[in-house]
Every structure is written in C-alpha cells, then in structure tokens.
Design an enzyme around this catalytic site. Structure first.
Site, short mmCIF file in Angstrom:
data_model
loop_
_atom_site.label_atom_id
_atom_site.label_comp_id
_atom_site.label_asym_id
_atom_site.label_seq_id
_atom_site.Cartn_x
_atom_site.Cartn_y
_atom_site.Cartn_z
N CYS A 119 0.84 -1.18 0.00
CA CYS A 119 0.00 0.00 0.00
C CYS A 119 0.88 1.24 0.00
CB CYS A 119 -0.91 0.02 1.23
SG CYS A 119 -1.91 -1.47 1.43
N ARG A 133 1.11 1.58 -6.02
CA ARG A 133 1.29 0.65 -4.91
C ARG A 133 -0.02 0.03 -4.44
NH1 ARG A 133 6.18 0.89 -2.43
NH2 ARG A 133 5.29 0.01 -0.52
N TRP A 191 -3.75 -1.66 -1.22
CA TRP A 191 -3.74 -2.95 -1.92
C TRP A 191 -4.15 -3.97 -0.87
CZ3 TRP A 191 -3.39 -4.59 -6.82
CH2 TRP A 191 -3.17 -5.94 -7.04
N ASN A 235 1.02 0.13 5.93
CA ASN A 235 1.46 -0.70 4.82
C ASN A 235 2.20 -1.89 5.41
OD1 ASN A 235 2.42 -1.77 2.37
ND2 ASN A 235 4.24 -0.47 2.42
N GLY A 236 1.75 -3.11 5.09
CA GLY A 236 2.40 -4.30 5.62
C GLY A 236 1.39 -5.34 6.05
N GLU A 274 8.10 -20.93 -19.07
CA GLU A 274 7.92 -19.57 -18.56
C GLU A 274 9.03 -18.65 -19.07
OE1 GLU A 274 6.64 -16.15 -16.53
OE2 GLU A 274 5.65 -17.90 -17.38
N LYS A 290 8.48 -15.27 -21.40
CA LYS A 290 8.94 -13.94 -21.01
C LYS A 290 9.69 -13.26 -22.15
CE LYS A 290 7.18 -13.15 -17.28
NZ LYS A 290 6.05 -13.79 -17.93
N GLU A 293 7.30 -12.22 -24.88
CA GLU A 293 6.42 -11.11 -24.50
C GLU A 293 7.09 -9.75 -24.66
OE1 GLU A 293 3.39 -12.38 -20.97
OE2 GLU A 293 5.51 -12.43 -20.44
N HIS A 311 13.45 -36.09 -31.23
CA HIS A 311 12.19 -36.43 -31.89
C HIS A 311 11.70 -35.30 -32.78
CE1 HIS A 311 11.65 -40.19 -29.64
NE2 HIS A 311 12.24 -39.52 -28.64
N LYS A 335 -2.37 -6.19 -19.25
CA LYS A 335 -2.02 -6.80 -17.97
C LYS A 335 -3.04 -7.85 -17.56
CE LYS A 335 0.42 -7.34 -14.28
NZ LYS A 335 1.68 -8.09 -14.42
#
Length: 609
Positions: free
Chosen positions: A2, A27, A74, A100-101, A482, A486, A489, A505, A604
């Site tokens: 946050c 944030r 958040w 925040n936390g 993955e 990346k 992208e 193969h 996103k």
C-alpha cells in the site's frame, strides 16, 4: 503493498496528501482515504475505488486542517470496501493510523483487545493498531506508539496522528518502506520518494525498527526502544519518473528485485520456523474431504498456467493425488469430467481472467470444490471460489508477470505440503526439510539477483537473433516454458521451450550454428541426462547458457556460459531458476530497444475471451 503519506505544516493538508497519493497509486488502488486533525478532532474521508473517487468525495465534503495522513490500499486482509479502507481509528476518533504491511499476530491481539471491551468494525489487520495505541495512551503518543509496536509481529510502515497532540506526526517502520521528507517549516512522510518530490528533495530513509517524530519545524528519529538516532539527510537527484520506479529504469526490473520480499510475504503466517503444520488461511479442508477427492484440476492461463505445471508436479509428488493442469481457454470446451469428488485450483494474478473465471464457474456448476489462488482481494475469482489463497505480491505494473509468478509457485508448494500432511504422505522429517529450505528462499533470491553480469553479457551477444530455444527436464521444463514466454512477451524474439528428452524427436532439426539455447539443469536425478542434451545441441553449433546449482562444475565444460544458483532442494528450484530467465528477457528487450513495461498487443489483465 500500500501507499501512505503524511503532512504537517502551515498549509492545507488535503491537497498535499492527494498529490502524494497520486504518485503512490501504483502501490495499490483498491481504496483510498485521508484523516485530518482539524480543530481538536480527526475528520476522515475514505472510500472503495481509485483515488479519483476519494477526490470527488472531498470536493463535496472538504476538510480543513494542516496535519493529516493518507493511504491508497492494496488489500490483504478484508475485501476492498469503504469500511475496510484506511485510515483506521480508535473508538472516539482521537487516534488514526495508516498502515502498509501485514500484522501476523493481529488475530491474537484482536481477541485480547475484544476481551478488554474494544470493538472492531473492519476485517483488516490494521484496526488492531489504533486500539492498541489507545490502550497504552496516557497523554504521550510517542510513548504509546513505542509500546504498541513492541507487541506487533510482522511488517509495518505506520503513519499516526492524535487529535490530543496536534503538533506531532508519527512514522514508524519494520520491513515495509517509509521515508521522511524534510521541508522548510513543513515535513512529510511517505512510502516512496516520488510522493514528496514536489515539495522537497531532502529525505531521511528510515531503517528497520526506527520511528520518526515530526513537527512542522523539526524531525527527530529514534529506535522503537526510544534511543535517539542521528541520521544523515539523503538528497534526491533523480527526476520524478525515475523516482516512481525507485531509481530503476523500468517497473519490470523493479518488480524482479521485489521478488525476495514477495516470496517472504506469501509464506508469512502460513509457513513458520519450528512449526510443523501449515496454516492455510481460512481454508477448511479436512482429511475426510481430501479422502473423497479423486482428481485435482489446476486451471489457468499464460504465466499462471506455467505456475500450475509446477503445481501439478509438486502436488503429485508430495500429496500423491492425481493432478491435471489445463489451459483455461481450452478446459471447458473438452467437456472435462467434474463432480463433487473434484478439487479445482484456479490461478489468476488479477482474479479477473475471463477464461479462468469461466472454468471456475463450470467447476462449481458440476459440484467441484474450487480454491482460487489470486493476488487481488475481492476480485471475481476470490468472490466466487469456495476458498481463496492470496499471493501477497503487491501490485504489478509491468505487463510481463514476474513477482506474481514466484508467489504463485509459493502458493503451489504451500497447498502441496498442506495436502501431503493432511493425508499422511509427507513425513515430519520431509516436511521440516522442505519448510526450512523454503524459508531460506528469499535470501537465496537476493543472492541470485546480484549475479547479473553473465546474463547481461549473454543478452548483449544474442539480442540480434530471431530465434531462441529453452530446454529442460522435469520441473526445469515447466520453468523453461515460462522463460520462453517472457522473452517472447517483451523482446519479440521467437522462442520455444522443449522437454530436453524430446530433442531427438524433431526439435533438434532447428538447431543451427550460433543459435542461442538456454539450458536448465537443476534436477539432480536428471543432471547427467541434461549434460548429454547440452552436448547434442553444442555439436550442432548452438551457443549455450546453462543454469545449474553451485557445485555442478561439469556443466561449464559443455556450456559457453553458466549461471550458478544457490543450492536448494531440486523440488524448490523453480523459485530460483526463473529469476535469471526473467533477467535474460529483460536485458534482451532493453538491448533491442523495446517498451519493456508495455509490450505491443498485450494487456495486464485479459478480461475477454
């Protein structure tokens, strides 16, 4: 994650707080609020939604006053709502707090405070703080804050005001960022430097377990035990755009560096040193429930799907329950066999992925129990699933997912261990071994981030290529997928990942002189086979960068470059091995001059089919 701000000085606080929050909205953007000390009382305005919603409310209901705190949220505890929004206050609104936390022991503190007669209005962990300060308050807000934080376990950056002491603004931190802006006849606090840059470039960077006491003309800094701290002023030379990214060139590289903390936060309160059980939040899954489950589906899209592939491996390995992992966009069109004996795990960073949401609904229609793994409290998948396990990655701004992926991996390990303990397939000895190694992952991830030079050099040599190939076996193959995603992208290089045993193969026909091959070799039982696969591509002219654990020096004899990972259990390797692959994608994209944070054609959150 946050954002918090605070102001004390001669000016009206609200415009300064709103401007500061606008610089911190990256944030968190679930809700926003301010608390202003005005004529001996605290006035609060807060609401669910973006900062713009708060601004509209304040236009309709303006608040005067030159001391205040603000927050953009958040959510981690309690869904986004007006009542759960910060700031939070004690019963008579003489003390207000922004936070925040994550307060790990908030339930224990809450129960104790309720037993003393305190009343709670929200679902948040933060609300214990103003009540705790109220409990200790005897006319000295500084002393009461010190006593309160001595009882708190977890992470916090706190901004505190008290209407009975309108000449003070309190800031205190542990494991969550907080800075103090030093002005001329006015002073500021904030989660991050951009919030204060319009007013000052002189800041104090608070360290862990430090508290700042601000008046309009002075700043004093103490340890939370009350010892005076002499701290040098840091003069900011960055421009505002750079400061918002914490000095990093792009949000993606900033978020890559935030992964050690994200890993730690997602394990917090669920996996603890010396504790032989896992706390799966509020998920009530009994041994009898698990005995009735004969199939687990993991359903997701994109990066989350790759996390699900790791999840399949670790759940089958640790819990011995059969798992299928499916791409959400294909899942419901193949008429999957779902009934009341099915457990579905859906993974979505945003919690709004359209195909994943549709798969969730199909599962529930057919009687399945659904666990959602998501990063967003109150999102659609969180609301509609039977159970929710949140990943505490904080907001991701860059389109390419990094810290959300590693926290999804941690969630998969937590679920796998929980199920394995529940059905007796994970012994005490195995659990303790994995638990202790998982708790070391944040530190090892930090160490890995320091080894950039080899990756940067490889990117600088090979960014001109049109093709790249990633190879691995077992869990390494899931991570290879993955890694390839990346680089596709953000650098627009055609990249493919192959199970290394499948090279002969067909795919080996694509290997030509100079083509870059990224080889993952972290699985101990498959290491010798991977060496053979690397030799096969080298013999065809490939240029190979390999990733292996420290001590496996033989790999350097068959590779052009090697990145050595801090040693951990093979089953946990994906959490570490993906980090250099993210860095490789990032540095390659930078070399190619691509828009790293906003790659072409991508969004996103994919909220349409």
């Amino acid at each position: 994650m946050c954002g918090i701000v605070g102001y004390i000085g001669p000016k009206k606080a609200v415009p300064i707080l709103i401007e500061g929050l606008s610089k911190l909205e990256y944030r968190g953007y679930d809700s926003a609020g301010v608390a202003i000390v005005n004529n001996g009382k605290i006035e609060i305005e807060k609401c669910k939604g973006r900062l713009s919603a708060l601004e509209e409310r304040l236009k309709a209901n303006p608040i005067d006053g030159s001391l205040g705190i603000g927050h953009t949220r958040w959510a981690t505890h309690g869904e986004p709502s007006d009542v759960n929004s910060h700031p939070h206050s004690n019963k008579d609104f003489t003390i207000s707090v922004v936070h925040n936390g994550i307060i790990e022991n908030y339930l224990k503190l809450k129960e104790w405070l309720i037993s003393l007669g305190y009343e709670f209005k929200t679902e948040t962990d933060t609300e214990v703080v103003p009540h705790l300060i109220d409990y200790f308050y005897d006319g000295d807000i500084v002393k009461a804050t010190m006593q309160a934080v001595s009882k708190i376990e977890g992470s916090y950056a706190l901004g505190i005001v008290c209407s009975k002491e309108p000449d003070k603004l309190i800031a205190v931190r542990k494991d969550s960022p907080l800075i103090v802006g030093k002005g001329n006849g006015e002073n500021f606090i904030a989660s991050d430097i951009p919030a204060v840059l319009p007013y000052t470039r002189d800041v104090y960077l608070l360290d862990n377990r430090e508290m700042a006491v601000l008046t309009k003309d002075n700043v004093e800094i103490y340890t939370i035990e009350g010892l005076k701290v002499n701290k040098e002023v840091f003069h900011v030379t960055w421009d505002a755009a750079s400061a918002e990214k914490g000095g990093y060139e792009h949000f993606m590289i900033k978020e890559i560096h935030e992964q050690p903390k994200a890993i730690k936060d997602t394990m917090t309160s669920r996996l603890m040193p010396g504790v032989d059980e896992i706390k799966l939040d509020d998920i009530k899954l009994t041994k009898e429930d698990l005995q009735n489950i004969n199939k687990i589906y993991i359903v997701a899209c994109g990066t989350a799907y790759h996390a699900g592939m790791v999840g399949k491996y670790v759940i089958e390995r640790l819990a011995k329950v059969p798992v299928e992992v499916d791409v959400a966009s294909e899942f419901r069109y193949r008429n999957p066999l779902i009934n009341k004996n099915t457990l579905m795990i859906v993974i979505s960073q945003s919690g709004e992925t359209a195909d994943t949401l549709a798969a969730l609904r199909l599962g529930k229609e057919n009687g399945a129990r659904v666990i959602a793994v998501t990063n967003v409290v109150g999102s659609s998948v969180a609301r509609e699933a039977t159970d929710v396990l949140y990943t505490w990655a904080g907001p991701e701004i860059a389109v390419a997912s990094t810290k959300a992926y590693v926290t999804q991996l941690i969630a998969m390990y937590i679920i796998a261990l929980y199920l394995g303990r529940l059905n007796g397939n994970v012994s005490d000895e195995e659990f303790r071994l994995i638990r202790d190694e998982m708790l070391k992952l944040p530190e090892k991830a930090e160490h890995l981030l320091e080894q950039k030079e080899t990756i940067q050099k490889f990117a600088a040599m090979h960014y001109v290529h049109k093709d790249m190939f990633y190879i691995g076996r077992g869990l390494d193959f899931a991570v290879a997928l993955e890694g390839a995603l990346k680089i596709k992208e953000i650098s627009y290089i055609h990249a493919e990942a192959y199970a290394a045993g499948e090279l002969k193969h067909g795919p080996i026909a694509l290997i030509d002189k100079g083509v870059p091959v990224i080889a993952l070799a972290t699985q101990d039982e498959l290491f010798e086979k991977m060496l053979s696969n690397i030799k096969e591509v080298v013999a065809r002219g490939a240029h190979v960068i390999s990733f292996a654990f420290e001590g496996n020096d033989d790999i350097s004899k068959v590779s052009d470059a090697v990145v050595y990972l801090p040693k951990t259990l093979s089953i946990l390797a994906p959490v570490l091995s993906v980090i250099p692959l993210q860095l490789l994608a990032y540095y390659t994209a930078v070399e190619r001059g691509c828009d790293v944070d906003k790659p072409r054609n991508l969004a996103k959150s994919v909220t349409v089919e």
